[in-house]
Scaffold this motif. Structure first.
Motif, PDB file in Angstrom:
ATOM      1  N   GLU A 185       0.863  -1.178   0.000  1.00 63.93           N
ATOM      2  CA  GLU A 185       0.000   0.000   0.000  1.00 63.93           C
ATOM      3  C   GLU A 185       0.901   1.231   0.000  1.00 63.93           C
ATOM      4  O   GLU A 185       1.787   1.372   0.852  1.00 63.93           O
ATOM      5  N   PHE A 186       0.674   2.120  -0.969  1.00 65.29           N
ATOM      6  CA  PHE A 186       1.626   3.200  -1.186  1.00 65.29           C
ATOM      7  C   PHE A 186       0.920   4.511  -1.494  1.00 65.29           C
ATOM      8  O   PHE A 186      -0.267   4.559  -1.830  1.00 65.29           O
ATOM      9  N   GLY A 187       1.681   5.587  -1.366  1.00 63.27           N
ATOM     10  CA  GLY A 187       1.283   6.894  -1.852  1.00 63.27           C
ATOM     11  C   GLY A 187       2.230   7.329  -2.955  1.00 63.27           C
ATOM     12  O   GLY A 187       3.356   6.825  -3.058  1.00 63.27           O
ATOM     13  N   VAL A 236       6.121   3.600   0.557  1.00 60.64           N
ATOM     14  CA  VAL A 236       5.328   2.500   1.112  1.00 60.64           C
ATOM     15  C   VAL A 236       4.709   2.953   2.431  1.00 60.64           C
ATOM     16  O   VAL A 236       5.422   3.336   3.359  1.00 60.64           O
ATOM     17  N   ARG A 237       3.381   2.899   2.471  1.00 59.31           N
ATOM     18  CA  ARG A 237       2.675   3.261   3.705  1.00 59.31           C
ATOM     19  C   ARG A 237       2.654   2.103   4.697  1.00 59.31           C
ATOM     20  O   ARG A 237       2.939   2.274   5.866  1.00 59.31           O
ATOM     21  N   TYR A 238       2.234   0.938   4.200  1.00 57.51           N
ATOM     22  CA  TYR A 238       2.228  -0.256   5.039  1.00 57.51           C
ATOM     23  C   TYR A 238       2.168  -1.472   4.138  1.00 57.51           C
ATOM     24  O   TYR A 238       1.843  -1.371   2.940  1.00 57.51           O
ATOM     25  N   ILE A 239       2.482  -2.629   4.717  1.00 61.80           N
ATOM     26  CA  ILE A 239       2.513  -3.884   3.983  1.00 61.80           C
ATOM     27  C   ILE A 239       1.443  -4.811   4.549  1.00 61.80           C
ATOM     28  O   ILE A 239       1.355  -5.012   5.763  1.00 61.80           O
ATOM     29  N   LEU A 240       0.620  -5.369   3.672  1.00 62.95           N
ATOM     30  CA  LEU A 240      -0.415  -6.304   4.103  1.00 62.95           C
ATOM     31  C   LEU A 240       0.205  -7.661   4.421  1.00 62.95           C
ATOM     32  O   LEU A 240       1.114  -8.108   3.715  1.00 62.95           O
ATOM     33  N   PRO A 241      -0.274  -8.326   5.458  1.00 66.20           N
ATOM     34  CA  PRO A 241       0.305  -9.627   5.835  1.00 66.20           C
ATOM     35  C   PRO A 241      -0.008 -10.708   4.813  1.00 66.20           C
ATOM     36  O   PRO A 241      -1.029 -10.663   4.120  1.00 66.20           O
ATOM     37  N   ASP A 242       0.898 -11.700   4.733  1.00 67.28           N
ATOM     38  CA  ASP A 242       0.713 -12.872   3.871  1.00 67.28           C
ATOM     39  C   ASP A 242       0.554 -12.487   2.404  1.00 67.28           C
ATOM     40  O   ASP A 242      -0.318 -12.998   1.694  1.00 67.28           O
ATOM     41  N   THR A 243       1.388 -11.570   1.947  1.00 60.59           N
ATOM     42  CA  THR A 243       1.348 -11.114   0.559  1.00 60.59           C
ATOM     43  C   THR A 243       2.749 -11.165  -0.037  1.00 60.59           C
ATOM     44  O   THR A 243       3.748 -11.364   0.665  1.00 60.59           O
ATOM     45  N   ILE A 259       7.375   3.803  12.624  1.00 56.55           N
ATOM     46  CA  ILE A 259       6.722   2.489  12.630  1.00 56.55           C
ATOM     47  C   ILE A 259       5.304   2.641  13.158  1.00 56.55           C
ATOM     48  O   ILE A 259       5.095   3.164  14.264  1.00 56.55           O
ATOM     49  N   LEU A 260       4.336   2.205  12.386  1.00 53.67           N
ATOM     50  CA  LEU A 260       2.937   2.339  12.791  1.00 53.67           C
ATOM     51  C   LEU A 260       2.690   1.608  14.117  1.00 53.67           C
ATOM     52  O   LEU A 260       3.106   0.468  14.302  1.00 53.67           O
ATOM     53  N   GLY A 261       2.004   2.295  15.020  1.00 48.70           N
ATOM     54  CA  GLY A 261       1.696   1.704  16.314  1.00 48.70           C
ATOM     55  C   GLY A 261       2.779   1.865  17.352  1.00 48.70           C
ATOM     56  O   GLY A 261       2.581   1.516  18.520  1.00 48.70           O
ATOM     57  N   ASP A 262       3.933   2.413  16.953  1.00 51.19           N
ATOM     58  CA  ASP A 262       5.032   2.654  17.883  1.00 51.19           C
ATOM     59  C   ASP A 262       4.875   4.052  18.491  1.00 51.19           C
ATOM     60  O   ASP A 262       4.481   5.001  17.793  1.00 51.19           O
ATOM     61  N   VAL A 263       5.207   4.181  19.760  1.00 53.70           N
ATOM     62  CA  VAL A 263       4.999   5.467  20.432  1.00 53.70           C
ATOM     63  C   VAL A 263       5.838   6.582  19.824  1.00 53.70           C
ATOM     64  O   VAL A 263       5.559   7.770  20.047  1.00 53.70           O
TER      65      VAL A 263
END
Length: 466
Positions: A115-117, A132-139, A415-419
């Motif tokens: 998933e990208f912009g 790259v915004r994020y990577i989908l699992p199992d892809t 990192i998404l979800g990291d403080v």
């Protein structure tokens, strides 16, 4: 509910192809005029902006012959649809394959997992780079080791630019050339990654976790699409937050382009819970349909399958947004604003406050799948009503402005979800006294983001009603 008579029920959700093919052992192909007649009937009946298009007036044509002559003057269903939808309408769509559309409504599409912009070069705006915004699992992208923050500037050896990006990145198979971003300079690394798309079902609840920040329990949910088939997953995520006794919630909608209205209502109830039965949103239809169809969307206590909503009963929620945050995501912000403190952090949202539902070539008023003309697979998702919150706020065509402005730095996404992820850290600094947010540079005036991976979805930035 009155508009439940307008079915967005996907009767053959996972066997749509066979359902269509079995309707006739010797199928015929619909004429262009038949399809265009359907488009006209649907827009004449439900289109939100009907009053702004004289050709859609009930008395626009004196006879069927005159109407047919008008319809026949357009060489394709698409050209007619483009003419009959008004200039300010950025979101109504016509598709020639409703089977593919139904799959997307269930979260099924082709994906390589990246998933990208897409962003213009600051020093050469005709050229484009991807991040790259994020990577989908199992892809395939996960297997290839791609990560959030990776930069790419070529596809199959070609420089990405403002005219070729859609063609290059819509292919099922392609190879990206990696690059680095240093300040405003993009430099190829010489490395490449080959990717292949496959049919994939995406769980929109991408991250759901409880953060312990200086002894304070804070929920974080990154939610990327309002898909009804995953309402139980969303509700289960809130059950976990509730059992962890979170006192605050950061809801990350920065990449969420919208989806089902009903799911938005449910999410509002998960965040709150103390307003059941009160008005979450109101509706404005065209003048012909307003009295019969308009109704208030109310906070409720159960999701679509009847399961009880797991409510946090919060009085404040922190919502992360970007200019890609649209429709049902904006409904959450706008609908909750009169009731609780909604602290919006990030960028101005898209500005999408209208809802659509799926119309098949079938008799009015329901235009149902079960009665669809079997000789073609055209369908429409026109804008049919606009939403307002209980205070009447609507027509935010320029989006909803943030309370705290911060944009993503493509060279330091975190990192998404990291403080220490910049947007999340800024939210945490509002919640936890003394928590210091990550410093970021302001990039909006340097970089222009022009598209994203989800832009190829037929449901891109749509808000779907039933």
């Amino acid at each position: 509910m009155k508009k439940k008579l307008i079915l967005l029920v996907l009767i053959c959700a996972f066997v749509t192809t066979s359902c269509f093919e079995d309707t006739d052992d010797n199928p015929r192909t619909a004429t262009t005029l038949e399809i265009q007649n359907f488009i006209y009937r649907g827009l004449n009946f439900f289109y939100l902006y009907k009053a702004d298009k004289p050709e859609l007036a009930n008395d626009a044509f004196a006879s069927d012959e005159e109407l047919n002559s008008f319809l026949a003057s357009y060489d394709s269903p698409e050209s007619l649809f483009d003419f009959l939808t008004v200039q300010q309408d950025r979101f109504s769509i016509l598709v020639d394959d409703y089977i593919e559309l139904e799959n997307e409504l269930s979260g099924i599409s082709k994906s390589n997992g990246m998933e990208f912009g897409l962003v213009r070069y600051p020093n050469n705006p005709s050229n484009v780079f991807g991040y790259v915004r994020y990577i989908l699992p199992d892809t395939d992208a996960e297997s290839a080791g791609l990560q959030r923050g990776d930069i790419f500037n070529t596809v199959d050896g070609q420089q990405i630019n403002e005219t070729n990006f859609n063609e290059l990145l819509s292919q099922d198979n392609y190879t990206i050339g990696l690059a680095t971003l240093n300040g405003n300079t993009i430099t190829p690394t010489g490395e490449s990654v080959s990717l292949t798309k496959q049919q994939y079902t995406e769980n929109p609840v991408y991250i759901a976790k409880t953060l312990d920040v200086q002894g304070q329990k804070i929920g974080y949910i990154m939610y990327n699409s309002f898909i009804k088939d995953f309402d139980n997953n969303l509700n289960a995520a809130f059950a976990n937050l509730k059992s962890d006794n979170v006192t605050d919630l950061v809801l990350d909608l920065r990449y969420n382009g919208g989806g089902a209205v009903e799911t938005a209502v449910d999410l509002a109830g998960m965040i709150t819970g103390q307003f059941n039965g009160e008005i979450f949103y109101t509706e404005e239809w065209n003048n012909d349909r307003q009295e019969e169809y308009a109704e208030n969307g109310l906070f409720d206590a159960s999701i679509s399958d009847g399961s009880a909503i797991n409510s946090l009963n919060l009085n404040t929620v922190y919502v992360l947004t970007s200019d890609r945050t649209a429709s049902a995501s904006e409904l959450i912000i706008n609908g909750l604003n009169p009731y609780i403190n909604v602290v919006q952090i990030g960028e101005n949202t898209t500005g999408k406050f209208q809802a659509s539902f799926l119309l098949y070539d079938a008799p009015a008023p329901n235009f149902t799948r079960s009665q669809a003309n079997p000789s073609h697979t055209y369908a429409m998702l026109p804008l049919v009503f606009k939403t307002a919150n209980v205070n009447g706020n609507t027509d935010f065509i320029d989006g909803l402005p943030p309370d705290i402005m911060i944009d993503e730095d493509y060279a330091n996404l975190g990192i998404l979800g990291d403080v220490n992820e910049p947007l999340l850290s800024r939210a945490l600094s509002e919640i936890v006294p003394g928590f210091k947010p990550v410093e970021t540079r302001h990039v909006q005036n340097v970089f222009e983001e022009i598209s994203e991976s989800k832009a190829n979805s037929k449901l891109h930035q749509l808000m779907i009603a039933e």
